[in-house]
Design an enzyme around this catalytic site. Sequence first.
Site, PDB file in Angstrom:
ATOM      1  N   GLY A 172       5.607   7.166  -0.496  1.00  0.00           N
ATOM      2  CA  GLY A 172       5.807   8.580  -0.202  1.00  0.00           C
ATOM      3  C   GLY A 172       6.945   8.812   0.774  1.00  0.00           C
ATOM      4  O   GLY A 172       6.830   9.613   1.693  1.00  0.00           O
ATOM      5  N   ARG A 173       8.067   8.100   0.547  1.00  0.00           N
ATOM      6  CA  ARG A 173       9.221   8.166   1.458  1.00  0.00           C
ATOM      7  C   ARG A 173       8.817   7.872   2.901  1.00  0.00           C
ATOM      8  O   ARG A 173       9.335   8.459   3.847  1.00  0.00           O
ATOM      9  CB  ARG A 173       9.923   9.529   1.344  1.00  0.00           C
ATOM     10  N   PRO A 211       7.169   4.474  -3.492  1.00  0.00           N
ATOM     11  CA  PRO A 211       5.723   4.230  -3.608  1.00  0.00           C
ATOM     12  C   PRO A 211       4.963   4.464  -2.308  1.00  0.00           C
ATOM     13  O   PRO A 211       3.734   4.560  -2.324  1.00  0.00           O
ATOM     14  CB  PRO A 211       5.661   2.751  -4.017  1.00  0.00           C
ATOM     15  N   PHE A 238       6.020   8.513   4.387  1.00  0.00           N
ATOM     16  CA  PHE A 238       5.001   9.383   4.973  1.00  0.00           C
ATOM     17  C   PHE A 238       3.619   8.737   4.932  1.00  0.00           C
ATOM     18  O   PHE A 238       2.841   8.818   5.890  1.00  0.00           O
ATOM     19  CB  PHE A 238       4.970  10.730   4.237  1.00  0.00           C
ATOM     20  N   TYR A 288      24.275   5.743  -4.764  1.00  0.00           N
ATOM     21  CA  TYR A 288      23.860   5.554  -3.375  1.00  0.00           C
ATOM     22  C   TYR A 288      25.085   5.309  -2.498  1.00  0.00           C
ATOM     23  O   TYR A 288      25.755   4.282  -2.611  1.00  0.00           O
ATOM     24  CB  TYR A 288      22.881   4.389  -3.249  1.00  0.00           C
ATOM     25  N   HIS A 342      20.518   7.032 -14.576  1.00  0.00           N
ATOM     26  CA  HIS A 342      19.847   7.476 -13.352  1.00  0.00           C
ATOM     27  C   HIS A 342      19.186   8.844 -13.523  1.00  0.00           C
ATOM     28  O   HIS A 342      18.096   9.087 -13.001  1.00  0.00           O
ATOM     29  CB  HIS A 342      20.879   7.515 -12.226  1.00  0.00           C
TER      30      HIS A 342
END
Length: 328
Positions: free
Chosen positions: A206-207, A204, A209, A56, A124
């Site tokens: 949905g990014r 969790p 959404f 990241y 990862h």
Amino acid sequence: MLYRKLGSQGLTVSALGLGCSGMSSDYGVRDDVESTATVHRAIELGVTLFDTSDAYAAGRNEELLGSAIKGRRDGLVIASKFGNIRGPNGERGGTNGHPDYVPQACEKSLARLGVEVIDLYYIHRVDPDVPIEDTVGAMGRLVEEGKVRYLGVCEAGPQTIRRAHATHPLSAVQMEYSLWTRDAEAEILPVLKELGIGLVPYSPLGRGFLTGAFGSRDDLIATDRRHAHPRFQEGNFEKNLALLEPIRDIAAARGATNGQVVLAWLLAQWEGLVPIPGTKRRTYLEENLGALDVTLEPDEIESLSRALPPGAASGLRYPEFQLKKLGI
């Protein structure tokens, strides 16, 4: 705060963790001050599981988290990952699970985090060119040396999980799981329950959404990584908006938010899973933790499951070339 056992190796964590990746890369504009305040607020509210990776922002996310937990380390479960290679500007460089690389990656993560031990250490992405036994064997040696406490793997198939667990007991498998990404239910969840391994669902919400935060694609800034995800692309995005209606109906009846209902549904699927919704804002952190006060009725859980069955979303969860690399 509620707590859950993650796997059968002795690891206990808060029922919701905090995903930290978006604090430094991919989603929106960085704000290190607010991100740090969010970590501090999470600790105040009893969150113990904090998730990062050396991938990241090319390690800068580990540095941010390390700075934020300085003087607050006791009782926290710091999870990080290695093997998903990134260049200094986020360039993708494949995977590396070679045994000689594992301790090198760990030492660098320890230094960036400013800690003496990483509580939960994942590969990862599984390296297709290295037997998983070799990678996990090297990770197990880190446990023996006291540099890592518990092990996990990310986005691995059922047979890979079995082989990894036979090499060294795993505490967790991390993979995407939400109301619109239910791939884990067919083969992964049964294996985890059989072997006594916990599940850590990332994305969790949905990014974002599924929270209903985006009315159109224009709500995403140009550099937001979600533009590259098929479900957020033109055509798919508009179709997926219809998925929000049943979530919105239950949220309205409950006096809750969409995100709280979505997390409550996920928490109800199995007591052995611990979602890590990501945010860099205290407001959203507190909203997400409110999901722990929402207990859905069986008919509500069933209604959501029917309304958003596996495959309901329009578009793949990742671009096809990335899914092929996962080999799941």
